[in-house]
Design a protein around this motif. Structure first.
Motif, mmCIF file in Angstrom:
data_model
loop_
_atom_site.group_PDB
_atom_site.id
_atom_site.type_symbol
_atom_site.label_atom_id
_atom_site.label_comp_id
_atom_site.label_asym_id
_atom_site.label_seq_id
_atom_site.Cartn_x
_atom_site.Cartn_y
_atom_site.Cartn_z
ATOM 1 N N LYS A 77 -3.876 4.098 7.830
ATOM 2 C CA LYS A 77 -3.994 3.633 9.214
ATOM 3 C C LYS A 77 -5.014 2.504 9.354
ATOM 4 N N VAL A 78 -5.892 2.335 8.380
ATOM 5 C CA VAL A 78 -6.931 1.304 8.447
ATOM 6 C C VAL A 78 -6.312 -0.032 8.041
ATOM 7 N N PRO A 79 -6.393 -1.050 8.901
ATOM 8 C CA PRO A 79 -5.821 -2.351 8.563
ATOM 9 C C PRO A 79 -6.347 -2.880 7.227
ATOM 10 N N GLY A 80 -5.432 -3.388 6.431
ATOM 11 C CA GLY A 80 -5.783 -3.927 5.125
ATOM 12 C C GLY A 80 -5.631 -2.949 3.986
ATOM 13 N N VAL A 81 -5.344 -1.701 4.321
ATOM 14 C CA VAL A 81 -5.223 -0.660 3.299
ATOM 15 C C VAL A 81 -3.751 -0.332 3.074
ATOM 16 N N LEU A 94 4.287 2.288 -10.247
ATOM 17 C CA LEU A 94 5.148 1.607 -9.282
ATOM 18 C C LEU A 94 4.408 1.260 -7.994
ATOM 19 N N ALA A 95 3.503 2.120 -7.562
ATOM 20 C CA ALA A 95 2.720 1.838 -6.354
ATOM 21 C C ALA A 95 1.876 0.578 -6.528
ATOM 22 N N ARG A 96 1.379 0.369 -7.734
ATOM 23 C CA ARG A 96 0.602 -0.852 -8.009
ATOM 24 C C ARG A 96 1.532 -2.045 -8.237
ATOM 25 N N GLU A 97 2.534 -1.894 -9.096
ATOM 26 C CA GLU A 97 3.411 -3.023 -9.432
ATOM 27 C C GLU A 97 4.194 -3.543 -8.225
ATOM 28 N N HIS A 98 4.739 -2.642 -7.430
ATOM 29 C CA HIS A 98 5.644 -3.050 -6.352
ATOM 30 C C HIS A 98 4.972 -3.149 -5.001
ATOM 31 N N ASN A 99 3.941 -2.344 -4.748
ATOM 32 C CA ASN A 99 3.355 -2.266 -3.411
ATOM 33 C C ASN A 99 1.911 -2.736 -3.337
ATOM 34 N N ASP A 100 1.312 -3.085 -4.453
ATOM 35 C CA ASP A 100 -0.088 -3.511 -4.495
ATOM 36 C C ASP A 100 -0.994 -2.500 -3.790
ATOM 37 N N ALA A 101 -0.712 -1.204 -4.000
ATOM 38 C CA ALA A 101 -1.511 -0.143 -3.380
ATOM 39 C C ALA A 101 -2.974 -0.299 -3.772
ATOM 40 N N LYS A 139 5.390 -8.083 4.397
ATOM 41 C CA LYS A 139 6.043 -7.390 5.500
ATOM 42 C C LYS A 139 5.365 -6.062 5.810
ATOM 43 N N ILE A 140 4.912 -5.368 4.780
ATOM 44 C CA ILE A 140 4.152 -4.133 5.016
ATOM 45 C C ILE A 140 2.913 -4.444 5.839
ATOM 46 N N MET A 141 2.204 -5.492 5.444
ATOM 47 C CA MET A 141 0.920 -5.800 6.062
ATOM 48 C C MET A 141 1.060 -6.343 7.485
ATOM 49 N N ARG A 142 2.231 -6.862 7.858
ATOM 50 C CA ARG A 142 2.401 -7.341 9.234
ATOM 51 C C ARG A 142 2.286 -6.191 10.227
ATOM 52 N N GLU A 143 2.480 -4.969 9.747
ATOM 53 C CA GLU A 143 2.349 -3.797 10.620
ATOM 54 C C GLU A 143 0.908 -3.611 11.100
ATOM 55 N N ASP A 144 -0.055 -4.231 10.401
ATOM 56 C CA ASP A 144 -1.456 -4.159 10.824
ATOM 57 C C ASP A 144 -1.747 -5.065 12.022
ATOM 58 N N VAL A 151 10.530 -4.893 14.062
ATOM 59 C CA VAL A 151 11.867 -5.376 13.739
ATOM 60 C C VAL A 151 12.836 -4.670 14.664
ATOM 61 N N PRO A 152 13.690 -5.427 15.361
ATOM 62 C CA PRO A 152 14.648 -4.791 16.272
ATOM 63 C C PRO A 152 15.494 -3.741 15.536
ATOM 64 N N ALA A 153 15.683 -2.606 16.177
ATOM 65 C CA ALA A 153 16.392 -1.498 15.536
ATOM 66 C C ALA A 153 17.845 -1.843 15.238
ATOM 67 N N GLY A 154 18.559 -2.436 16.157
ATOM 68 C CA GLY A 154 19.938 -2.829 15.910
ATOM 69 C C GLY A 154 20.915 -1.678 15.807
ATOM 70 N N PHE A 155 20.461 -0.469 15.638
ATOM 71 C CA PHE A 155 21.284 0.723 15.572
ATOM 72 C C PHE A 155 22.549 0.527 14.747
ATOM 73 N N GLY A 156 22.366 0.408 13.444
ATOM 74 C CA GLY A 156 23.496 0.356 12.529
ATOM 75 C C GLY A 156 23.927 -1.035 12.139
ATOM 76 N N ARG A 157 23.344 -2.049 12.724
ATOM 77 C CA ARG A 157 23.739 -3.420 12.356
ATOM 78 C C ARG A 157 22.886 -3.962 11.279
#
Length: 157
Positions: A77-81, A94-101, A139-144, A151-157
């Protein structure tokens, strides 16, 4: 590497041995508590570690609770984490390689100390792969960003 570590009462039995293990590997370790195994609230300790990582004063964070789930949820929940609960070396890689955890939540009740040491080794020595994963982490970090409308839900689109 500068590493912040903390636990709750359920992860306390592994906190000090893991901190010492990290020191023996040459890391600078900031132990943010607790100092006893008395019942305590994991969000308080997860917040301390996450904020040290987010500020750049620590490069990585290590949190230990019963499952690793609650501490990771709180830290994330802390921005930047980018915090993840991890129970296997494969997931750590994988958390390090793909997500830079940058913060890991470990289980002190369901994963042995020896396995957690191996998980930490993998978490601390695996580099972010970048490439196609870099845009996804952005894109993950834009949530901060409080102004990001989602992102608009689009409901199935």
């Amino acid at each position: 590497m500068r590493i912040a570590i903390a636990s709750d009462h359920a992860g306390f039995v592994q906190k000090d041995p893991l901190a010492e293990y990290l020191r023996s590997q040459g890391h600078e370790v900031f132990d943010l508590g607790p100092t006893t195994d008395a019942r305590c609230d994991y969000p308080d300790f997860a917040d301390k570690v996450a904020r040290l990582v987010a500020s750049g004063d620590a490069e990585r964070g290590v949190l230990i609770c019963g499952t690793g789930l609650g501490v990771a949820m709180t830290a994330d929940k802390v921005p930047g984490v980018r915090a993840v609960p991890i129970q296997t070396t494969q997931f750590a890689r994988l958390a390090r390689e793909h997500n830079d955890a940058n913060v890991i939540g470990l289980s002190g009740r369901f994963v042995s100390l020896e396995d957690n040491e191996q998980i930490l080794d993998t978490f601390l020595t695996t580099s972010f792969a970048g490439g196609r994963h870099a845009g996804r982490v952005e894109k993950i970090m834009r949530e901060d960003d409080a102004d990001f409308p989602g992102v608009p839900a689009g409901f199935g689109r």
